[in-house]
Enzyme design. Structure first.
Site, PDB file in Angstrom:
ATOM      1  N   ARG A 188     -26.738  36.613  54.146  1.00  0.00           N
ATOM      2  CA  ARG A 188     -26.737  38.036  54.206  1.00  0.00           C
ATOM      3  C   ARG A 188     -27.464  38.912  54.692  1.00  0.00           C
ATOM      4  NH1 ARG A 188     -28.035  38.675  48.044  1.00  0.00           N
ATOM      5  NH2 ARG A 188     -29.546  36.858  48.904  1.00  0.00           N
ATOM      6  N   ALA A 213     -27.257  38.971  43.895  1.00  0.00           N
ATOM      7  CA  ALA A 213     -27.072  38.233  43.497  1.00  0.00           C
ATOM      8  C   ALA A 213     -27.383  38.143  41.570  1.00  0.00           C
ATOM      9  CB  ALA A 213     -27.852  36.484  43.525  1.00  0.00           C
ATOM     10  N   LYS A 263     -40.558  42.211  48.027  1.00  0.00           N
ATOM     11  CA  LYS A 263     -39.663  41.552  48.524  1.00  0.00           C
ATOM     12  C   LYS A 263     -40.503  41.268  49.795  1.00  0.00           C
ATOM     13  CE  LYS A 263     -36.580  38.963  48.060  1.00  0.00           C
ATOM     14  NZ  LYS A 263     -34.925  38.991  48.545  1.00  0.00           N
ATOM     15  N   LYS A 304     -35.608  30.054  50.518  1.00  0.00           N
ATOM     16  CA  LYS A 304     -33.920  29.620  50.928  1.00  0.00           C
ATOM     17  C   LYS A 304     -33.507  30.316  52.118  1.00  0.00           C
ATOM     18  CE  LYS A 304     -31.239  30.872  47.733  1.00  0.00           C
ATOM     19  NZ  LYS A 304     -31.082  32.608  48.350  1.00  0.00           N
ATOM     20  N   THR A 343     -35.221  30.197  55.079  1.00  0.00           N
ATOM     21  CA  THR A 343     -35.674  29.607  55.698  1.00  0.00           C
ATOM     22  C   THR A 343     -35.238  28.989  56.192  1.00  0.00           C
ATOM     23  OG1 THR A 343     -37.361  30.972  55.637  1.00  0.00           O
ATOM     24  CG2 THR A 343     -37.659  28.669  56.624  1.00  0.00           C
ATOM     25  N   PHE A 365     -44.881  21.787  51.480  1.00  0.00           N
ATOM     26  CA  PHE A 365     -46.442  22.068  51.769  1.00  0.00           C
ATOM     27  C   PHE A 365     -47.891  21.187  51.851  1.00  0.00           C
ATOM     28  CE2 PHE A 365     -44.315  25.868  49.980  1.00  0.00           C
ATOM     29  CZ  PHE A 365     -45.214  26.814  49.990  1.00  0.00           C
ATOM     30  N   PHE A 407     -30.743  33.794  45.151  1.00  0.00           N
ATOM     31  CA  PHE A 407     -31.319  33.477  44.021  1.00  0.00           C
ATOM     32  C   PHE A 407     -31.116  31.705  44.183  1.00  0.00           C
ATOM     33  CE2 PHE A 407     -31.785  38.038  42.665  1.00  0.00           C
ATOM     34  CZ  PHE A 407     -33.500  37.961  43.708  1.00  0.00           C
ATOM     35  N   TRP A 439     -39.895  25.271  58.547  1.00  0.00           N
ATOM     36  CA  TRP A 439     -41.044  26.707  58.706  1.00  0.00           C
ATOM     37  C   TRP A 439     -42.218  26.297  59.704  1.00  0.00           C
ATOM     38  CZ3 TRP A 439     -46.157  28.235  58.115  1.00  0.00           C
ATOM     39  CH2 TRP A 439     -46.492  29.302  57.612  1.00  0.00           C
TER      40      TRP A 439
END
Length: 555
Positions: free
Chosen positions: A94, A273, A105, A71, A73, A381, A301, A409
Site C-alpha cells: 500500500r 485496515a 507512526k 510487517k 519490513t 531482536f 495490521f 531489518w
C-alpha cells in the site's frame, strides 16, 4: 546505527527502466515520474492478461503493540530474499497516508535494510494518487451541496447526507462541522464532518476496481444521501460520474518503484485496515502476478483485520487467493500481549511469553480456517534468548505452522533466506482456500461468523441506531454484500485494552454504513474513528529539510 531515512538516502537506486526490465516490462509501457518512479500503462494488461499467475504470498501479523512487529519490513525483506535466490519476484504494498506519517507512526516504507525507495517520495506526495482521491471525493461533496442549493430536484434530506469531505491528515477538529453558514448565498446550513482520505469509499473503489470502466460504474453506485421519503440517492444521479472518473485517469495506474536491493515494488492504493479493507489495489496485485513468478503482498495490521478482509473481500472480488501466508511476530510483542510492561521487555519472562503466545496461536488458527498454510516469521531482536525462540517455535509447530527467524531489518534479503525457504515449502502444500462466510447470508450471520470464528467472540450485539440501519439496509436491498469490519487493531475484541487472546466478550456494532460503490457494508465497532487525531507530540515535530533538500526525521 543509521536511521531508516539515512539508510534510504545512502542507497544507490537503479533507473526505474532497469527495474521494469527485471519483470519484462518495456519502456513503452512505463509512464516515468523522474528516474526512480513510474506508472505502468494500462495497455500493458492486454499483453499479459492471459498469462498464468505467479505464486502469491500474503504477509500479515499478530495484533500490533508498542513493541513493534515489522510487517512491511518483513514483506520487503522476504521479496529481497527471493530476489537473491534468482527468482522473478515483486512486492506489492500500500501507499502510506500523510496522516500517520505526520502523526503517531511516521513513515511506512519498511525499515532498516528492508525498505522501498525513494522512501521520502513514497511517504510524501509520491505520484499524486491520494490527492486525486481527495479531489474527486470533495468534488462529489461540493456537487451534493450545490444540488441542494440550486433547488434540490432530488429532494435530498439535508439531515441525511452521508457523504462527508476528506483530508489526508489527522485533524480531530474536523470530525464534526457545520457548513453553509453566512446566509442564503453561501449554501444550506447542515451538520457534516471530515474523514481521512484513506477512509474514503473512493479509496476502496480505486483498490477494488478491475479497470477504468469498472471504476466509473462503481463511482456511480456510491450512496451519497437519502431523500425525505427514504430513497437512497446514488452519485450517478448527480451527473458527475464522468468528471469523477477522469480525475482517476492516472491514479488508477499501478506505481512501480524498487527496494534497496533492486527488487521491483508495486505500491498502489492505501485503505486503512482498521476502518477500511487494508489492502493495496487489485490492479497492482494482478499486474504483479502476471509479471512475476512470486509476489509478496501484505494486509494491514493483524490477521483479524487486514488478512480477514484481504481473504473475504479482496480475494472474492479479484478471483485470487494466497498460496501461503506469513504471520509476523516478535518475542517482545508476544511478551507485551502476556502483560509485560514495555520497559521490561528485554528481560526473560517465560510466563508472560506463554500467555502472550495465545495471540499468535489464534492468528495461526484463523489462517488455517481459511484453508491456507501458515508460516510464522519471528523478527529478531538482540534481547531474544534461545529459550524464548525455542518455546515460540515449538508452540507454532504444535499448531501446524513452520517458523523462521527473520533478520531482514539488519541484513536485508540475506536475513530472509531461511524464511524464504519455509515459505517456498509452504507454497507447495495442499491449499483448500475458502471464505468464512457467503455473501448470500444475512448481515447478522456474516458479522457473527467474523466475530466468532476470527475474533473468538461469544456473539454480537447491535445498538439501537445500528438496528435501525440494519433494517434499512435490508429494505433497500444492500444486504447481500461482504462485510468490512471497522475495529480496533490492538485487540482481537472491539476493546483495545483486551490484549492477548480475550474470551467471553461480545462485539458491539454501533453503526452500519453502505459502501455500494466499493461493494461492501462497513460495520463500525467500539470507539473506532474515521478521522484520527494527532498525538501530544506528532512525528511532524521531528521532521526537517535543509537548503540542499536533505530530509531528516522521516523515520
Amino acid at each position: 546505527m543509521k536511521t531508516d531515512v539515512e539508510i534510504a538516502q545512502s542507497a544507490e537506486m537503479q533507473d526505474i527502466r532497469r527495474i521494469a526490465e527485471k519483470l519484462s516490462i518495456s519502456e513503452d509501457e512505463l509512464e516515468l515520474y523522474g528516474k526512480y518512479k513510474a506508472k505502468i500503462s494500462l495497455d500493458a494488461w492486454q499483453r499479459v492478461k492471459d498469462r498464468e499467475n505467479g505464486k502469491l504470498v500474503l504477509v500479515t501479523a499478530i495484533n500490533p503493540t508498542p513493541a513493534g512487529e515489522g510487517k512491511t519490513t518483513t514483506s520487503v525483506g522476504l521479496a529481497d530474499a527471493f530476489h537473491k535466490q534468482g527468482k522473478k519476484v515483486a512486492v506489492a504494498l500500500r501507499e502510506p497516508s500523510l496522516g500517520p506519517c505526520f502523526g503517531l507512526k511516521g513513515g511506512a516504507a519498511g525499515g532498516g535494510y528492508a525498505q522501498v525507495v525513494p522512501m521520502e517520495d513514497i511517504n510524501l506526495h509520491f505520484t499524486g494518487d491520494f490527492h486525486a482521491i481527495t479531489t474527486a471525493h470533495n468534488l462529489l461533496a461540493a456537487v451534493i451541496d450545490n444540488h441542494i442549493q440550486q433547488g434540490n430536484a432530488l429532494d435530498i434530506d439535508v439531515r441525511r447526507v452521508v457523504w462527508k469531505r476528506v483530508l489526508d491528515l489527522n485533524d480531530r477538529a474536523l470530525r464534526h462541522v457545520v457548513i453553509g453558514m453566512g446566509g442564503k448565498a453561501h449554501g444550506v446550513p447542515r451538520e457534516t464532518g471530515f474523514d481521512i482520505t484513506v477512509a474514503s469509499e473512493m479509496m476502496a473503489i480505486l483498490c477494488l476496481a478491475s479497470d477504468l470502466e469498472d471504476m466509473k460504474k462503481r463511482l456511480g453506485e456510491i450512496v451519497v444521501a437519502y431523500t425525505r421519503d427514504g430513497r437512497a440517492v446514488r452519485a450517478k444521479e448527480l451527473n458527475v460520474t464522468g468528471a469523477l472518473t477522469l480525475l482517476f485517469k492516472d491514479a488508477i495506474k499501478p506505481n512501480l518503484v524498487q527496494t534497496l536491493e533492486g527488487t521491483p515494488a508495486f505500491i498502489h492504493g492505501g485503505p486503512f485496515a482498521n476502518i477500511a479493507h487494508g489492502c493495496n489495489s487489485v490492479m497492482a496485485t494482478k499486474f504483479a502476478l502476471k509479471f512475476a513468478d512470486v509476489v509478496v503482498t501484505e494486509a494491514g495490521f493483524g490477521a483479524d483485520l487486514g488478512a480477514e478482509k484481504f481473504l473475504n473481500i479482496k480475494c472474492r472480488f479479484a478471483g485470487i487467493h494466497p498460496d501461503a501466508v506469513v504471520i509476523v511476530a516478535t518475542v517482545r510483542a508476544l511478551k507485551m500481549h502476556g502483560g509485560m510492561d514495555k520497559k521490561d521487555l528485554g528481560q526473560v519472562n517465560m510466563e508472560a511469553l506463554e500467555k502472550g503466545m495465545q495471540n499468535l496461536e489464534k492468528h495461526i488458527e484463523n489462517i488455517q480456517k481459511f484453508g491456507l498454510p501458515a508460516v510464522v516469521a519471528i523478527n529478531a531482536f538482540p534481547t531474544d534468548t534461545k529459550e524464548e525462540l525455542d518455546f515460540v517455535e515449538a508452540a507454532c509447530n504444535k499448531r501446524g505452522a513452520e517458523v523462521a527467524l527473520s533478520e531482514v531489518w539488519a541484513k536485508g534479503g540475506e536475513g530472509g533466506l531461511k524464511l524464504a525457504e519455509k515459505v517456498e515449502a509452504a507454497m507447495q502444500k495442499e491449499n483448500n482456500f475458502h471464505f468464512i462466510y457467503e455473501t448470500e447470508q444475512s448481515v447478522e450471520e456474516k458479522i457473527t461468523a467474523i466475530a466468532k470464528e476470527i475474533y473468538g467472540a461469544d456473539g454480537i450485539a447491535f445498538t439501537a441506531a445500528a438496528k435501525k440501519q440494519l433494517a434499512e439496509i435490508k429494505e433497500l436491498g444492500f444486504d447481500k454484500m461482504p462485510i468490512c469490519m471497522a475495529k480496533t487493531q490492538y485487540s482481537l475484541s472491539d476493546d483495545a485494552t483486551k490484549i492477548g487472546r480475550p474470551e467471553g466478550f461480545t462485539v458491539t456494532v454501533r453503526e452500519l454504513r453502505i459502501s455500494a460503490g466499493a461493494g461492501f457494508i462497513v460495520a463500525l465497532t467500539g470507539n473506532i474513528l474515521t478521522m484520527p487525531g494527532l498525538p501530544k507530540k506528532p512525528a511532524a515535530e521531528n521532521m526537517d529539510i535543509d537548503n540542499d533538500g536533505k530530509i531528516t526525521g522521516l523515520f
